[in-house]
Write an enzyme that holds these catalytic residues in place. Sequence first.
Site, PDB file in Angstrom:
ATOM      1  N   SER A 276       0.856  -1.194   0.000  1.00  0.00           N
ATOM      2  CA  SER A 276       0.000   0.000   0.000  1.00  0.00           C
ATOM      3  C   SER A 276       0.886   1.236   0.000  1.00  0.00           C
ATOM      4  O   SER A 276       1.637   1.477   0.960  1.00  0.00           O
ATOM      5  CB  SER A 276      -0.883   0.010   1.242  1.00  0.00           C
ATOM      6  OG  SER A 276      -1.358   1.328   1.447  1.00  0.00           O
TER       7      SER A 276
ATOM      8  N   HIS B 157      -0.911  -1.284  -4.459  1.00  0.00           N
ATOM      9  CA  HIS B 157      -2.209  -0.991  -3.829  1.00  0.00           C
ATOM     10  C   HIS B 157      -2.322   0.515  -3.601  1.00  0.00           C
ATOM     11  O   HIS B 157      -1.456   1.127  -2.961  1.00  0.00           O
ATOM     12  CB  HIS B 157      -2.333  -1.757  -2.513  1.00  0.00           C
ATOM     13  CG  HIS B 157      -3.671  -1.618  -1.852  1.00  0.00           C
ATOM     14  ND1 HIS B 157      -4.785  -2.303  -2.279  1.00  0.00           N
ATOM     15  CD2 HIS B 157      -4.079  -0.858  -0.812  1.00  0.00           C
ATOM     16  CE1 HIS B 157      -5.823  -1.975  -1.513  1.00  0.00           C
ATOM     17  NE2 HIS B 157      -5.422  -1.086  -0.621  1.00  0.00           N
TER      18      HIS B 157
ATOM     19  N   ASP C   7      -4.528   3.592  -2.269  1.00  0.00           N
ATOM     20  CA  ASP C   7      -5.615   3.941  -1.349  1.00  0.00           C
ATOM     21  C   ASP C   7      -6.132   5.350  -1.596  1.00  0.00           C
ATOM     22  O   ASP C   7      -5.400   6.328  -1.428  1.00  0.00           O
ATOM     23  CB  ASP C   7      -5.111   3.835   0.098  1.00  0.00           C
ATOM     24  CG  ASP C   7      -4.947   2.395   0.534  1.00  0.00           C
ATOM     25  OD1 ASP C   7      -5.909   1.615   0.373  1.00  0.00           O
ATOM     26  OD2 ASP C   7      -3.859   2.042   1.028  1.00  0.00           O
TER      27      ASP C   7
ATOM     28  N   MET D 203      -8.753   8.182  -0.474  1.00  0.00           N
ATOM     29  CA  MET D 203      -9.610   8.610   0.655  1.00  0.00           C
ATOM     30  C   MET D 203     -10.083  10.032   0.412  1.00  0.00           C
ATOM     31  O   MET D 203      -9.331  10.876  -0.086  1.00  0.00           O
ATOM     32  CB  MET D 203      -8.816   8.554   1.953  1.00  0.00           C
ATOM     33  CG  MET D 203      -8.203   7.191   2.240  1.00  0.00           C
ATOM     34  SD  MET D 203      -7.431   7.153   3.855  1.00  0.00           S
ATOM     35  CE  MET D 203      -6.608   5.560   3.794  1.00  0.00           C
TER      36      MET D 203
ATOM     37  N   HIS E 226      -8.143   1.125  -4.457  1.00  0.00           N
ATOM     38  CA  HIS E 226      -9.086   0.870  -3.356  1.00  0.00           C
ATOM     39  C   HIS E 226      -9.767   2.200  -3.049  1.00  0.00           C
ATOM     40  O   HIS E 226      -9.159   3.091  -2.458  1.00  0.00           O
ATOM     41  CB  HIS E 226      -8.302   0.325  -2.154  1.00  0.00           C
ATOM     42  CG  HIS E 226      -9.090   0.200  -0.901  1.00  0.00           C
ATOM     43  ND1 HIS E 226      -8.515   0.023   0.343  1.00  0.00           N
ATOM     44  CD2 HIS E 226     -10.434   0.224  -0.662  1.00  0.00           C
ATOM     45  CE1 HIS E 226      -9.447  -0.052   1.269  1.00  0.00           C
ATOM     46  NE2 HIS E 226     -10.630   0.085   0.687  1.00  0.00           N
TER      47      HIS E 226
ATOM     48  N   MET F  90     -11.974   4.542  -1.084  1.00  0.00           N
ATOM     49  CA  MET F  90     -12.646   4.805   0.198  1.00  0.00           C
ATOM     50  C   MET F  90     -13.283   6.179   0.062  1.00  0.00           C
ATOM     51  O   MET F  90     -12.858   7.161   0.676  1.00  0.00           O
ATOM     52  CB  MET F  90     -11.627   4.750   1.349  1.00  0.00           C
ATOM     53  CG  MET F  90     -11.179   3.331   1.665  1.00  0.00           C
ATOM     54  SD  MET F  90      -9.633   3.262   2.606  1.00  0.00           S
ATOM     55  CE  MET F  90      -8.463   3.361   1.265  1.00  0.00           C
TER      56      MET F  90
ATOM     57  N   MET G 205     -11.390  -5.765   4.927  1.00  0.00           N
ATOM     58  CA  MET G 205     -10.606  -4.847   5.751  1.00  0.00           C
ATOM     59  C   MET G 205     -10.351  -5.517   7.103  1.00  0.00           C
ATOM     60  O   MET G 205     -11.289  -5.982   7.753  1.00  0.00           O
ATOM     61  CB  MET G 205     -11.370  -3.542   5.984  1.00  0.00           C
ATOM     62  CG  MET G 205     -11.577  -2.677   4.759  1.00  0.00           C
ATOM     63  SD  MET G 205     -10.085  -2.255   3.860  1.00  0.00           S
ATOM     64  CE  MET G 205      -9.124  -1.406   5.115  1.00  0.00           C
TER      65      MET G 205
ATOM     66  N   ASP H 210      -6.566  -6.402   3.918  1.00  0.00           N
ATOM     67  CA  ASP H 210      -5.961  -5.068   3.969  1.00  0.00           C
ATOM     68  C   ASP H 210      -6.021  -4.501   5.389  1.00  0.00           C
ATOM     69  O   ASP H 210      -7.111  -4.248   5.907  1.00  0.00           O
ATOM     70  CB  ASP H 210      -6.733  -4.157   2.989  1.00  0.00           C
ATOM     71  CG  ASP H 210      -6.151  -2.759   2.863  1.00  0.00           C
ATOM     72  OD1 ASP H 210      -5.134  -2.466   3.507  1.00  0.00           O
ATOM     73  OD2 ASP H 210      -6.736  -1.970   2.093  1.00  0.00           O
TER      74      ASP H 210
HETATM   75  C1  DX5 Z   1      -6.372   1.594   5.291  1.00  0.00           C
HETATM   76  C2  DX5 Z   1      -5.830   1.296   3.912  1.00  0.00           C
HETATM   77  C3  DX5 Z   1      -4.731   0.319   3.916  1.00  0.00           C
HETATM   78  C4  DX5 Z   1      -3.521   0.746   4.689  1.00  0.00           C
HETATM   79  C5  DX5 Z   1      -2.808  -0.470   5.157  1.00  0.00           C
HETATM   80  O1  DX5 Z   1      -7.518   2.341   5.190  1.00  0.00           O
HETATM   81  O2  DX5 Z   1      -6.839   0.784   3.071  1.00  0.00           O
HETATM   82  O3  DX5 Z   1      -4.364  -0.089   2.602  1.00  0.00           O
HETATM   83  O4  DX5 Z   1      -2.662   1.555   3.989  1.00  0.00           O
HETATM   84  O5  DX5 Z   1      -1.751  -0.054   5.938  1.00  0.00           O
HETATM   85  P1  DX5 Z   1      -1.050  -1.009   6.991  1.00  0.00           P
HETATM   86  O6  DX5 Z   1      -0.514  -2.166   6.237  1.00  0.00           O
HETATM   87  O7  DX5 Z   1       0.007  -0.113   7.568  1.00  0.00           O
HETATM   88  O8  DX5 Z   1      -2.097  -1.419   7.987  1.00  0.00           O
HETATM   89 ZN    ZN Z   2      -6.381  -0.228   1.047  1.00  0.00          ZN
END
Ligand code: DX5
Ligand code: ZN
Length: 229
Positions: free
Chosen positions: A9, A34, A36, A38, A68, A70, A139, A177
Amino acid sequence: MQAPIIAPSILSANFARLGDEVSDVLASGAQWVHFDVMDNHYVPNLTIGPLVCDALRSHGITAPIDVHLMVSPVDQLITDFINAGASSITFHPEASQHIDRSLQLIRDAGLQCGLVFNPATPLHVLEHVMDKIDIVLLMSVNPGFGGQAFIPGTLEKLRDARKRIDLSGRPIRLEVDGGVKVDNIADIAAAGADTFVAGSAIFGAANANDANKYDSVIKQMNQAIAKVS
Ligand code: DX5
Ligand code: ZN
């Protein structure tokens, strides 16, 4: 079960030198990137959008980029990420008014699609879409931040999801994840996951100043998974 995939990620990467960070984890054996996204609405944090995905493609990254989302709503950003070079797009069912339509948007563009389940979100939404998805992402932390601790109840949920996938007979990936580390990845694999997102465990690896700096942590993860399968 499909061959395991490690998907670092980039949330935990050094954003000031993101292109090199991504090249480095791929050179160290990671298969997916990956990504992310947000929006400070669906989750209480704000990260990166389609421009950054497009910039990674322009930088020469050809590996699959696993977006991903969010965010809520999802449909406009799905279109934007399709145009930005995403390879797969997953979103949270609570974040879409019309789950089937959002999945179809992704499929129509020829990308892989999937649904993401928060720790307290039940899996029953899967019942009507198993023939339309390529990825089930569980998750193992509440979404929004890297560096949180793995929620142990995810192991039981992974076993449930694995049964559903096996019953479907389709090559659906079971991705996990949040809080994935060298010391718990074997248990996670044993519970049925085949695709492992790890942010802080990889980008925060202790030997990150060495040449091939992510080799060791990714190798240790792969060895731990191989002992299970
Ligand atoms: C959280 C993200 C993850 C996050 C994982 O909302 O979707 O992908 O970056 O990070 P670690 O591996 O540090 O838990
Ligand atoms: Zn993620």
